[in-house]
Design a protein around this motif. Sequence first.
Motif, PDB file in Angstrom:
ATOM      1  N   ALA A 150       0.832  -1.200   0.000  1.00 38.00           N
ATOM      2  CA  ALA A 150       0.000   0.000   0.000  1.00 38.00           C
ATOM      3  C   ALA A 150       0.870   1.255   0.000  1.00 38.00           C
ATOM      4  O   ALA A 150       0.588   2.221  -0.724  1.00 38.00           O
ATOM      5  CB  ALA A 150      -0.931  -0.006   1.212  1.00 38.00           C
ATOM      6  N   VAL A 151       1.922   1.240   0.822  1.00 44.20           N
ATOM      7  CA  VAL A 151       2.852   2.374   0.850  1.00 44.20           C
ATOM      8  C   VAL A 151       3.480   2.569  -0.525  1.00 44.20           C
ATOM      9  O   VAL A 151       3.553   3.685  -1.044  1.00 44.20           O
ATOM     10  CB  VAL A 151       3.934   2.163   1.922  1.00 44.20           C
ATOM     11  N   PHE A 152       3.915   1.463  -1.133  1.00 44.91           N
ATOM     12  CA  PHE A 152       4.514   1.521  -2.465  1.00 44.91           C
ATOM     13  C   PHE A 152       3.528   2.089  -3.484  1.00 44.91           C
ATOM     14  O   PHE A 152       3.874   2.954  -4.295  1.00 44.91           O
ATOM     15  CB  PHE A 152       4.966   0.116  -2.886  1.00 44.91           C
ATOM     16  N   HIS A 153       2.292   1.609  -3.430  1.00 45.34           N
ATOM     17  CA  HIS A 153       1.272   2.037  -4.393  1.00 45.34           C
ATOM     18  C   HIS A 153       1.008   3.535  -4.279  1.00 45.34           C
ATOM     19  O   HIS A 153       0.930   4.238  -5.297  1.00 45.34           O
ATOM     20  CB  HIS A 153      -0.020   1.260  -4.157  1.00 45.34           C
ATOM     21  N   ILE A 154       0.873   4.037  -3.057  1.00 49.77           N
ATOM     22  CA  ILE A 154       0.590   5.462  -2.859  1.00 49.77           C
ATOM     23  C   ILE A 154       1.757   6.303  -3.351  1.00 49.77           C
ATOM     24  O   ILE A 154       1.565   7.326  -4.030  1.00 49.77           O
ATOM     25  CB  ILE A 154       0.285   5.751  -1.376  1.00 49.77           C
ATOM     26  N   PRO A 255      -1.961   7.799   4.579  1.00 44.72           N
ATOM     27  CA  PRO A 255      -3.198   7.702   5.366  1.00 44.72           C
ATOM     28  C   PRO A 255      -3.019   7.900   6.870  1.00 44.72           C
ATOM     29  O   PRO A 255      -3.941   8.341   7.549  1.00 44.72           O
ATOM     30  CB  PRO A 255      -3.691   6.273   5.073  1.00 44.72           C
ATOM     31  N   ASP A 256      -1.847   7.552   7.419  1.00 49.69           N
ATOM     32  CA  ASP A 256      -1.633   7.650   8.860  1.00 49.69           C
ATOM     33  C   ASP A 256      -0.146   7.799   9.139  1.00 49.69           C
ATOM     34  O   ASP A 256       0.692   7.700   8.231  1.00 49.69           O
ATOM     35  CB  ASP A 256      -2.209   6.427   9.583  1.00 49.69           C
ATOM     36  N   ILE A 257       0.189   8.047  10.399  1.00 48.05           N
ATOM     37  CA  ILE A 257       1.577   8.325  10.773  1.00 48.05           C
ATOM     38  C   ILE A 257       2.476   7.123  10.509  1.00 48.05           C
ATOM     39  O   ILE A 257       3.642   7.261  10.116  1.00 48.05           O
ATOM     40  CB  ILE A 257       1.666   8.765  12.259  1.00 48.05           C
ATOM     41  N   GLU A 258       1.956   5.906  10.713  1.00 47.95           N
ATOM     42  CA  GLU A 258       2.785   4.722  10.513  1.00 47.95           C
ATOM     43  C   GLU A 258       3.188   4.551   9.047  1.00 47.95           C
ATOM     44  O   GLU A 258       4.342   4.219   8.746  1.00 47.95           O
ATOM     45  CB  GLU A 258       2.051   3.476  11.012  1.00 47.95           C
ATOM     46  N   LYS A 259       2.259   4.766   8.133  1.00 49.71           N
ATOM     47  CA  LYS A 259       2.602   4.658   6.711  1.00 49.71           C
ATOM     48  C   LYS A 259       3.478   5.821   6.270  1.00 49.71           C
ATOM     49  O   LYS A 259       4.307   5.688   5.370  1.00 49.71           O
ATOM     50  CB  LYS A 259       1.330   4.542   5.869  1.00 49.71           C
ATOM     51  N   ARG A 260       3.288   6.963   6.898  1.00 48.83           N
ATOM     52  CA  ARG A 260       4.183   8.098   6.622  1.00 48.83           C
ATOM     53  C   ARG A 260       5.618   7.742   7.007  1.00 48.83           C
ATOM     54  O   ARG A 260       6.550   7.973   6.235  1.00 48.83           O
ATOM     55  CB  ARG A 260       3.710   9.318   7.415  1.00 48.83           C
ATOM     56  N   GLU A 262       6.902   4.745   7.359  1.00 47.78           N
ATOM     57  CA  GLU A 262       7.413   3.703   6.476  1.00 47.78           C
ATOM     58  C   GLU A 262       7.826   4.283   5.131  1.00 47.78           C
ATOM     59  O   GLU A 262       8.827   3.862   4.542  1.00 47.78           O
ATOM     60  CB  GLU A 262       6.386   2.583   6.280  1.00 47.78           C
ATOM     61  N   ALA A 263       7.077   5.258   4.632  1.00 50.20           N
ATOM     62  CA  ALA A 263       7.435   5.897   3.364  1.00 50.20           C
ATOM     63  C   ALA A 263       8.806   6.562   3.468  1.00 50.20           C
ATOM     64  O   ALA A 263       9.614   6.495   2.524  1.00 50.20           O
ATOM     65  CB  ALA A 263       6.379   6.921   2.968  1.00 50.20           C
ATOM     66  N   PHE A 264       9.096   7.194   4.599  1.00 50.96           N
ATOM     67  CA  PHE A 264      10.407   7.807   4.795  1.00 50.96           C
ATOM     68  C   PHE A 264      11.535   6.779   4.679  1.00 50.96           C
ATOM     69  O   PHE A 264      12.515   6.980   3.961  1.00 50.96           O
ATOM     70  CB  PHE A 264      10.485   8.470   6.175  1.00 50.96           C
ATOM     71  N   VAL A 265      11.408   5.680   5.403  1.00 55.79           N
ATOM     72  CA  VAL A 265      12.527   4.735   5.468  1.00 55.79           C
ATOM     73  C   VAL A 265      12.600   3.833   4.235  1.00 55.79           C
ATOM     74  O   VAL A 265      13.665   3.290   3.934  1.00 55.79           O
ATOM     75  CB  VAL A 265      12.473   3.883   6.757  1.00 55.79           C
ATOM     76  N   ARG A 266      11.494   3.681   3.520  1.00 54.46           N
ATOM     77  CA  ARG A 266      11.529   2.887   2.285  1.00 54.46           C
ATOM     78  C   ARG A 266      12.136   3.679   1.122  1.00 54.46           C
ATOM     79  O   ARG A 266      12.804   3.108   0.268  1.00 54.46           O
ATOM     80  CB  ARG A 266      10.120   2.441   1.896  1.00 54.46           C
ATOM     81  N   THR A 267      11.875   4.980   1.078  1.00 47.54           N
ATOM     82  CA  THR A 267      12.322   5.777  -0.073  1.00 47.54           C
ATOM     83  C   THR A 267      13.604   6.548   0.192  1.00 47.54           C
ATOM     84  O   THR A 267      14.338   6.866  -0.745  1.00 47.54           O
ATOM     85  CB  THR A 267      11.227   6.780  -0.502  1.00 47.54           C
ATOM     86  N   GLY A 268      13.909   6.875   1.454  1.00 43.33           N
ATOM     87  CA  GLY A 268      15.118   7.622   1.777  1.00 43.33           C
ATOM     88  C   GLY A 268      16.347   6.729   1.778  1.00 43.33           C
ATOM     89  O   GLY A 268      16.268   5.523   2.028  1.00 43.33           O
ATOM     90  N   ILE A 374      10.001  -4.529   8.281  1.00 44.83           N
ATOM     91  CA  ILE A 374       9.278  -3.664   9.210  1.00 44.83           C
ATOM     92  C   ILE A 374       8.179  -4.493   9.860  1.00 44.83           C
ATOM     93  O   ILE A 374       7.215  -4.896   9.202  1.00 44.83           O
ATOM     94  CB  ILE A 374       8.706  -2.426   8.487  1.00 44.83           C
ATOM     95  N   HIS A 375       8.352  -4.769  11.127  1.00 46.90           N
ATOM     96  CA  HIS A 375       7.408  -5.603  11.872  1.00 46.90           C
ATOM     97  C   HIS A 375       6.060  -4.903  11.968  1.00 46.90           C
ATOM     98  O   HIS A 375       5.957  -3.673  11.929  1.00 46.90           O
ATOM     99  CB  HIS A 375       7.966  -5.887  13.274  1.00 46.90           C
ATOM    100  N   SER A 376       5.014  -5.702  12.115  1.00 50.40           N
ATOM    101  CA  SER A 376       3.655  -5.146  12.170  1.00 50.40           C
ATOM    102  C   SER A 376       3.478  -4.161  13.331  1.00 50.40           C
ATOM    103  O   SER A 376       2.610  -3.288  13.267  1.00 50.40           O
ATOM    104  CB  SER A 376       2.628  -6.279  12.279  1.00 50.40           C
ATOM    105  N   ASP A 377       4.297  -4.304  14.399  1.00 45.76           N
ATOM    106  CA  ASP A 377       4.214  -3.359  15.514  1.00 45.76           C
ATOM    107  C   ASP A 377       4.481  -1.923  15.062  1.00 45.76           C
ATOM    108  O   ASP A 377       4.032  -0.969  15.705  1.00 45.76           O
ATOM    109  CB  ASP A 377       5.227  -3.730  16.601  1.00 45.76           C
ATOM    110  N   PHE A 378       5.235  -1.773  13.988  1.00 45.40           N
ATOM    111  CA  PHE A 378       5.556  -0.454  13.471  1.00 45.40           C
ATOM    112  C   PHE A 378       4.644  -0.044  12.318  1.00 45.40           C
ATOM    113  O   PHE A 378       4.758   1.065  11.806  1.00 45.40           O
ATOM    114  CB  PHE A 378       7.013  -0.414  13.001  1.00 45.40           C
ATOM    115  N   GLN A 379       3.770  -0.942  11.909  1.00 41.67           N
ATOM    116  CA  GLN A 379       2.891  -0.663  10.767  1.00 41.67           C
ATOM    117  C   GLN A 379       1.449  -0.401  11.165  1.00 41.67           C
ATOM    118  O   GLN A 379       0.764   0.401  10.527  1.00 41.67           O
ATOM    119  CB  GLN A 379       2.920  -1.838   9.779  1.00 41.67           C
ATOM    120  N   GLN A 380       0.965  -1.098  12.181  1.00 42.40           N
ATOM    121  CA  GLN A 380      -0.442  -0.960  12.545  1.00 42.40           C
ATOM    122  C   GLN A 380      -0.690   0.398  13.195  1.00 42.40           C
ATOM    123  O   GLN A 380       0.017   0.781  14.125  1.00 42.40           O
ATOM    124  CB  GLN A 380      -0.863  -2.082  13.495  1.00 42.40           C
TER     125      GLN A 380
END
Length: 472
Positions: A150-154, A255-260, A262-268, A374-380
């Motif tokens: 979802a993060v990738f798609h957005i 959509p939320d702080i967790e996906k935000r 994740e977007a930082f660490v996936r793309t940076g 990235i464990h679900s604890d950091f995604q949910q």
Amino acid sequence: MNQTNHTYSHSSHPTPHHEAETIDAVVSPVGPLKVLSKVEMAKLLDASQSGLYTLFRSCALAVLSSGNYMDDGKELLERYKNFSIQVLQEERGIKLDIKGAPASAFVDGKMIRGIAEHLFAVLRDVLYASAEMRDNPKFDLNTQEGTTDAVFHIMRNANALHSGVDPKLIVCWGGHSISREEYDYTKEVGYQLGLRELDICTGCGPGAMKGPMKGATIGHAKQRITGNRYLGVTEPGIIAAEAPNPIVNELVIMPDIEKRLEAFVRTGHGIIVFPGGAGTAEEILYLLGILLHPDNRDIPFPLIFTGPEHAAEYFERIHEFIGITLGEEAQQRYQIIVDDPVSVAREMREGVRHVREFRKHTDDAFYFNWQLKIHSDFQQPFIPTHENMRALELHKNQAPHELAANLRRVFSGIVAGNVKDEGIRAIEQHGLFEIHGDPAIMQPVDALLASFVAQHRMKLPGRAYKPCYRIV
């Protein structure tokens, strides 16, 4: 990009000094939303009339208020209570019918182009992306893989993933309300990064999120670099307090702080942390929690904490807190460089070189860090209700990356209570958040938060800081 076409109706009657001056407008789209199929337009229209409307309206208002320095969503919505925005479907596409927009978003009756781009980024990410993801079995947000997809798609839908480009995107974190000296320092670091042909990604707001971008523009100009990227990544709950600054030329609303995060660490390709408050502590704990996971220990990820000389105490307190709670291994995942922008830029450039070599050797994409677990604890998503804040597991009888996840939630809740509309209203209705835990954890948490208050890092623009929590 073609010039945006607008139809305007300025309020002709005088407004009292205490009321916000507003403008009505009909705005044509810019960017990829200029070309939509009829099915896509219909889905977009349905989404705009659903429960997403309130979210869409608040995000759009924040973008249109950029530069007004409102410090929370509740105040912003109350000041522009008559603001409305509607999606109009026409044969040639869509338009936005805006009523009661802040006049500061216009110059001589024409919407500022950068603000118009940001406005349609809101439409794209809040409504269009949601419509695409809703009821789509591809995105199972209860799984790690589904959330990452979802993060990738957005990000891809926002054209924020650039293939065929060497790693050079540096994420900068830090407070939105910092001193002038600290702000100037972030500009100097950004300038040195720009001279080394590195691009900038931030949370897109003011303060430490604007300074590096502003500095980098000069560095890029001196090097005659074109196609520079100033990527801003935000989320609906925080956008009012951190409205996109005008330098951002790519805006993505997750959509939320967790996906935000994740977007930082996936793309940076590396992260620099400047002084901040509870929100910056949340970001640090999020990243360290990921890097401490056993599956990520061999993945290079340059991380530097930096600030001017007087900010040394801030990082000393952070470093001490990390050592007491997460241990020496966590402290080894970052460098602290005080008052030396050149060294920061050189170290980051060298770190990015290692990232490139590792990605090339492991055949991983340069534009998206797929290998990072990235464990679900950091995604949910963590909803900071009073009950959820009281129920946090804050003890040392767990792995360091699990403790980091729970500590991150503590600071996430405090950020919500400080600046997010729903958090502020929850505190007003039910009183302060209560945070429970073992003394070995709660004492350093309390000490760190007290140091933030003593250093005036918990003071919001325009009003003195009042704690939204109490340690039990």
